[in-house]
Every structure is written in C-alpha cells, then in structure tokens.
Design a protein around this motif. Structure first.
Motif, short mmCIF file in Angstrom:
data_model
loop_
_atom_site.label_atom_id
_atom_site.label_comp_id
_atom_site.label_asym_id
_atom_site.label_seq_id
_atom_site.Cartn_x
_atom_site.Cartn_y
_atom_site.Cartn_z
N UNK A 86 1.25 -1.37 0.42
CA UNK A 86 0.31 -0.17 -0.11
C UNK A 86 1.08 1.28 -0.28
N UNK A 87 0.37 2.05 -1.37
CA UNK A 87 0.90 3.72 -0.80
C UNK A 87 -0.16 4.19 -0.69
N UNK A 88 0.01 5.14 -0.37
CA UNK A 88 -0.40 6.35 0.05
C UNK A 88 0.17 8.11 0.55
N UNK A 89 -0.37 8.64 -0.84
CA UNK A 89 -0.53 9.82 -1.62
C UNK A 89 0.30 10.61 -0.59
N UNK A 90 1.15 10.93 -0.33
CA UNK A 90 0.95 12.48 0.71
C UNK A 90 0.18 13.35 1.23
N UNK A 91 0.51 14.02 -0.12
CA UNK A 91 -0.04 14.94 -0.32
C UNK A 91 -1.96 15.08 -0.99
N UNK A 92 -2.67 14.21 -1.38
CA UNK A 92 -3.49 13.76 -2.15
C UNK A 92 -4.69 12.73 -0.89
N UNK A 93 -4.49 13.56 0.02
CA UNK A 93 -5.63 12.59 0.95
C UNK A 93 -5.59 14.21 2.31
N UNK A 94 -7.58 13.81 2.47
CA UNK A 94 -6.97 15.04 3.75
C UNK A 94 -8.92 15.14 4.70
N UNK A 95 -9.07 15.65 5.39
CA UNK A 95 -9.37 15.58 6.11
C UNK A 95 -9.96 16.76 6.77
N UNK A 96 -10.86 16.98 7.30
CA UNK A 96 -11.95 18.40 8.12
C UNK A 96 -12.05 18.77 9.41
N UNK A 97 -11.86 19.70 10.20
CA UNK A 97 -11.07 20.01 11.37
C UNK A 97 -11.85 19.69 12.77
N UNK A 98 -11.80 18.62 13.15
CA UNK A 98 -12.57 18.17 13.95
C UNK A 98 -12.02 18.55 15.69
N UNK A 99 -11.38 19.59 16.05
CA UNK A 99 -10.42 20.10 16.63
C UNK A 99 -11.55 19.86 18.01
N UNK A 100 -12.31 20.41 17.77
CA UNK A 100 -13.98 20.61 18.58
C UNK A 100 -13.50 19.51 19.30
N UNK A 101 -13.07 18.18 18.94
CA UNK A 101 -13.52 17.10 19.37
C UNK A 101 -12.39 16.26 20.06
N UNK A 102 -11.55 17.37 20.52
CA UNK A 102 -10.39 17.62 21.18
C UNK A 102 -9.33 16.41 19.95
N UNK A 103 -9.33 16.44 17.97
CA UNK A 103 -8.74 16.15 17.29
C UNK A 103 -7.52 16.91 17.13
N UNK A 104 -6.57 16.56 16.52
CA UNK A 104 -5.60 17.72 16.49
C UNK A 104 -5.85 18.40 14.98
N UNK A 105 -5.63 19.62 14.92
CA UNK A 105 -6.20 19.68 13.43
C UNK A 105 -5.98 19.18 11.96
#
Length: 188
Positions: free
Chosen positions: A131-150
């Motif tokens: 498995x190869x993860x493409x470092x600049x081709x995945x993303x997420x939303x900001x869940x920091x209000x739930x304790x996740x990092x930015x």
C-alpha cells in the motif's frame, strides 16, 4: 513484493471524494487537483482506477452530499464500490474487484484521513496488499472541537506513520503525487 499470489498489478484507489465529505476539508482544492493528476496518470498508463463511495445516516445514498465532487468523474468502465463502513473492504465487493484485475498493490488517495483513509490502509495491509499512501492527496475536516489535532497535523502524522509501517513480505510507503509510480516493482 505483495504476498498475494498472482497479483502483480497496481490500482489507484480513490476514497470518498464526495461533495459532503469534501465541503469542509483541509486544502480541498489542492487535494482534488492532486487526485485529478493521479487519475490522469493512472489512465494514461492503463492502471485501474477504483472508486469508493461512502453512505450512512449522515451521508444518505443518492443525496447531493453523497455525490462525487464535480471536478472528478468516474468513467463507465471504472469500478465503483459502495461502502457503509470506514474500511472499504468491509462488507463490499472491493476484494473481488481487485482480485479480478490481479491487483496486489494499492495507491490510495481521498478522504477522510483520520477515518476511511486509515481504516482502508490498514484493511488492505492486513489483507496482504502492498500500500502506497499519496501524502498530498488525502485530507480531512477540522475535528479539533472534539479533541482531535488540527487537520494539517492529522495528515502529517498519518503520512509519518504510514511511511514507516512494516509487515513480513509487504511494503507500505508514503510519497507525494509527483513521485507516484504505478510500476509493480516500485514502492513509490
């Protein structure tokens, strides 16, 4: 190098780049542009592009948020796998789609980093895929209000973790879009 017998091919796996998923995604436009580049390169090289589309109570099938973003289009000949769990292998036909095409290595891009990307990476790896993860081709939303990092930290941590992930007879790595190789004997 995959431990799956008779699976010399690579596929690009595009996960959940749907309107609702990408609405609040970190670097949305940049990630979509990188995925578009990967799709173009895969198609030009005759590499299968496998699309995955999530649905659940918050993302109902056939709703507007469920649709893939307008910038990306699945061709009729490209498989589309529907899922309702974070791991794209769980209760789907993904394994059969990949087996039919002799795929033993996945190049992964899409969303969301901290759920479906991570779950599918691990799902593939424990099922004996390289498995190869493409470092600049995945993303997420900001869940920091739930304790996740930015989001940028979630993405960076996932890239770091996956770069060093190991198991007997299999390879995992993280590369940027410009360094992706679809050649079976190349980890990038």
């Amino acid at each position: 190098m995959t431990t799956l017998p008779d699976r010399p091919h690579t596929a690009l796996l595009v996960l959940d780049v749907q309107t609702g998923v990408m609405a609040g995604a970190h670097d949305r436009d940049g990630v979509i542009a990188n995925i578009e580049t990967l799709i173009g390169k895969a198609r030009a090289e005759g590499v299968p592009v496998v699309w995955v589309q999530h649905s659940d109570d918050r993302l109902p099938r056939d709703s507007e948020p469920w649709q893939y973003v307008p910038e990306l289009a699945c061709r009729d000949a490209e498989p589309l796998v529907h899922k309702s769990y974070a791991d794209a292998f769980e209760d789907t036909e993904l394994e059969a789609v990949l087996a039919e095409r002799g795929v033993g290595r996945l190049v992964v891009a899409g969303a969301q980093t901290d759920e479906c990307i991570r779950s599918t990476l691990h799902g593939a790896f424990v099922r004996r895929y390289d498995v190869t993860l493409v470092a600049d081709a995945h993303t997420t939303e900001d869940l920091s209000e739930y304790g996740a990092p930015p989001p940028d930290q979630v993405i960076s941590h996932t890239n770091l973790y996956w770069r060093w992930h190991r198991a007997p007879g299999r390879r995992a790595c993280t590369v940027d879009t410009t360094d992706v190789s679809f050649a079976a004997d190349d980890a990038g």
